[in-house]
Enzyme design. Structure first.
Site, short mmCIF file in Angstrom:
data_model
loop_
_atom_site.label_atom_id
_atom_site.label_comp_id
_atom_site.label_asym_id
_atom_site.label_seq_id
_atom_site.Cartn_x
_atom_site.Cartn_y
_atom_site.Cartn_z
N ASN A 1 1.78 19.05 -32.35
CA ASN A 1 1.75 17.44 -32.11
C ASN A 1 3.03 16.88 -31.74
O ASN A 1 3.23 16.03 -30.96
CB ASN A 1 1.12 16.95 -33.54
CG ASN A 1 -0.43 17.60 -33.78
OD1 ASN A 1 -1.01 18.20 -32.93
ND2 ASN A 1 -0.98 17.19 -34.60
N HIS B 1 -2.00 -18.20 3.07
CA HIS B 1 -3.48 -17.93 3.43
C HIS B 1 -3.66 -16.90 4.72
O HIS B 1 -4.68 -17.20 5.27
CB HIS B 1 -3.91 -19.22 3.48
CG HIS B 1 -3.86 -20.29 2.28
ND1 HIS B 1 -4.53 -20.39 1.32
CD2 HIS B 1 -2.89 -21.08 2.34
CE1 HIS B 1 -4.18 -21.45 0.67
NE2 HIS B 1 -2.97 -21.82 1.11
N SER C 1 -7.35 9.46 17.32
CA SER C 1 -8.92 9.40 17.05
C SER C 1 -9.33 10.72 17.88
O SER C 1 -9.12 10.99 18.97
CB SER C 1 -9.42 8.21 17.45
OG SER C 1 -10.99 8.44 17.52
N LYS D 1 -6.51 5.31 20.75
CA LYS D 1 -6.12 5.36 19.35
C LYS D 1 -4.71 5.60 18.74
O LYS D 1 -4.52 6.92 18.87
CB LYS D 1 -7.15 5.51 18.53
CG LYS D 1 -8.68 4.75 18.54
CD LYS D 1 -8.57 3.18 18.02
CE LYS D 1 -8.31 3.27 16.68
NZ LYS D 1 -9.61 2.87 15.86
N ASN E 1 -3.64 5.30 14.99
CA ASN E 1 -3.91 4.87 13.58
C ASN E 1 -2.92 4.91 12.39
O ASN E 1 -2.15 6.02 12.43
CB ASN E 1 -5.39 5.67 13.28
CG ASN E 1 -6.45 5.35 14.03
OD1 ASN E 1 -6.39 4.25 14.55
ND2 ASN E 1 -7.41 6.45 14.01
N GLU F 1 -2.18 3.46 5.50
CA GLU F 1 -3.46 3.20 4.78
C GLU F 1 -3.93 4.10 3.50
O GLU F 1 -4.49 3.68 2.58
CB GLU F 1 -4.62 3.62 5.97
CG GLU F 1 -4.66 2.68 7.07
CD GLU F 1 -5.71 3.11 8.30
OE1 GLU F 1 -6.88 2.95 8.22
OE2 GLU F 1 -5.41 4.13 9.09
N TYR G 1 -2.48 12.32 -34.71
CA TYR G 1 -2.68 12.76 -33.32
C TYR G 1 -4.36 13.15 -33.20
O TYR G 1 -4.89 13.29 -34.50
CB TYR G 1 -2.04 14.33 -33.38
CG TYR G 1 -2.74 15.04 -31.94
CD1 TYR G 1 -1.72 14.88 -30.85
CD2 TYR G 1 -3.55 16.01 -32.09
CE1 TYR G 1 -2.38 15.63 -29.62
CE2 TYR G 1 -4.03 16.79 -30.98
CZ TYR G 1 -3.28 16.44 -29.68
OH TYR G 1 -3.89 17.17 -28.63
N GLN H 1 -4.78 14.85 -25.26
CA GLN H 1 -4.61 15.98 -24.37
C GLN H 1 -5.08 15.27 -23.02
O GLN H 1 -4.38 16.04 -21.92
CB GLN H 1 -5.61 17.14 -24.62
CG GLN H 1 -5.20 18.38 -23.50
CD GLN H 1 -5.89 19.80 -24.25
OE1 GLN H 1 -5.05 20.20 -25.19
NE2 GLN H 1 -6.92 20.10 -23.76
#
Ligand code: ARG
Length: 458
Positions: free
Chosen positions: A112, A158, A279, A285, A287, A292, A319, A324
């Protein structure tokens, strides 16, 4: 059969096979081997110094552990699920190797306090590494901020065009965030940096141990002060997970902006090819997979924080085996945070900026309307009245398809006689940016000063 277990004495029947697998942590806690051995060596040296074990036994324990360390690092150590966790795997191997002396290592210690020590040692090193990555990211941002100090972009609230700002000012906002993240890591390190060894299972130990000697060997400035708390506390892990969650939230917000800015609609920046993918169907494309994924991985780090908070919330002292479950969320967080920071550093270094697009966008959306209002205030008009007047100017621009800098003095005057020739110079993008020169503002001189401060680490 039960005798194979280090705790087998009171058992008459073998552990159920699936129970063995279910309760074992070796598959993931083997990561702690180095810390476990380091802690055991410090403990053994202390036992020897205190005369709790003989110096000969101490020597053979230390050599045995060093040999096991070499074997693990050379990939020559077979971990056993039957031996449950890293602590018993190593201890059992030590006894196989050196016999009697090995069986004395666990004197005055419990798994412990041992595991509480191992995690602290492990996390301590990882935090140092994470802080170093944060420093690299901060440096990369500062470098881009300096390089692009001329670039003006639209600032948003905004996600609507608000006021022109320096692109560098925007980057330096992230520097502030990452500096706070580093501060949180340092802070959590301070509280983590105490040695729990000597707490025993929960109440302390009957042997005349020297906890301070162990702490010193392991570079802990202090020891924990309550044995129950020492083995039941995972606050330091939670603080780390909380700090990591905030850090990932910052990376995620940044990712979102990078993704938005690299759209064909914005085109403010270009991520280098190495950080994007194509893509399989759309040939055009490119990406932004890296930001992301970082944005996506933020979820698992929040999840890890929630997981450990939930594990801990109903636990009586001291403990409990539930604890764990602290390791996988911790390890996963460490890997995710380090990976995300590492990839971000390079991505930021290689970021290309489209200054013309940013400048063009900065002039749109009547972004200098506040500057017009501030102009009228300087000419003596109360701000609320000025706001109203400029609102009418904007409405006029909207209906007549003009923008504010395109208005003639006559047009300005039709809204207020306080307008003069100098209105034109007051609402250029440069003037707008540079007028915001109080501490924390976007004026170029101010941003340069903040860059200096950040470089000096102030
Ligand atoms: N593998 C355990 C853990 O990670 C080590 C401590 C076990 N202690 C015990 N009394 N079962 O928490």
């Amino acid at each position: 059969m039960p005798k194979q277990k280090l705790w087998g004495g009171r058992f008459t029947q073998p552990t159920d096979k699936f129970v063995e697998e279910f309760t074992a942590s070796i598959d993931f806690d083997k990561r702690l081997y180095h810390q476990d051995i380091r802690g055991s060596i410090a403990h053994a040296r202390m036992l020897g110094k205190q005369g709790i074990i003989s110096m000969d036994d101490m020597e053979s324990i230390v050599h045995g552990l060093q040999e096991i360390l070499r074997q693990i690092e050379a990939g020559q150590f077979t971990f056993s699920v039957a031996l449950e966790d890293i602590h018993m795997n190593i201890e059992s191997r030590l006894s196989d190797k050196i016999g009697e002396a090995g069986k004395r290592l666990h004197t005055g210690r419990s798994r412990n306090d041992q595991v509480a020590l191992d995690i602290r040692l492990y996390l301590r090193d990882e935090i140092v590494e994470i802080s170093a990555y944060l420093d690299l990211l901060i440096d990369a941002l500062i470098e881009q901020a300096e390089k692009n100090i001329q670039v003006i972009m639209p600032g948003y609230t905004h996600l609507q065009t608000a006021q022109p700002i320096l692109f560098s000012h925007h980057l330096m906002a992230y520097v502030e965030m990452f500096r706070r993240d580093r501060g949180r890591m340092e802070d959590c390190l301070k509280r983590m940096n105490v040695s729990p060894l000597g707490a025993g299972a929960l109440a302390g130990t009957t042997f005349p141990i020297d906890r301070e000697h162990v702490a010193e060997q392991l570079d802990f400035p202090d020891t924990t002060r309550n044995s129950l708390d020492s083995v039941s506390d995972r606050d330091f892990a939670l603080e780390f997970l909380a700090g990591s969650s905030i850090l990932m939230m910052h990376l995620s917000r940044f990712s979102e902006e990078l993704i938005l800015w690299s759209t064909s609609e914005f085109k403010f920046i270009e991520l280098s090819d190495g950080f994007c993918t194509g893509s399989s169907i759309m040939p055009q494309k490119k990406n932004p997979d890296v930001p992301e994924l970082v944005r996506g991985k933020t979820g698992r780090v929040y999840g890890n924080l929630m997981a450990l908070l939930t594990v801990m919330k109903g636990l009586p002292l001291a403990y409990n085996k539930d604890m764990q479950e602290d390791k996988e969320p911790l390890f996963d967080t460490i890997d995710t945070v380090k990976g995300s920071l590492k990839i971000f550093v390079d991505m930021i270094r290689e970021l290309r900026v489209n200054a013309e697009r940013m400048l063009a966008a900065a002039g749109g959306g009547y972004s200098t309307a506040t500057d017009v209002a501030d102009y009228l205030v300087r000419k003596g008009m109360p701000f609320r009245d000025a706001h109203e007047v400029v609102g009418k100017c904007v409405a006029y621009c909207v209906s007549s398809g003009k923008d504010l800098p395109g208005l003639t003095l006559e047009e300005w005057r039709s809204f207020s006689s306080r307008f003069d020739e100098d209105i034109a110079d007051s609402i250029t993008l440069e003037a707008s940016v540079n007028a915001r020169s109080a501490t924390g503002g976007t004026a170029r001189e101010r941003v340069l000063a903040e860059i200096c401060r950040a470089k000096e680490g102030r």
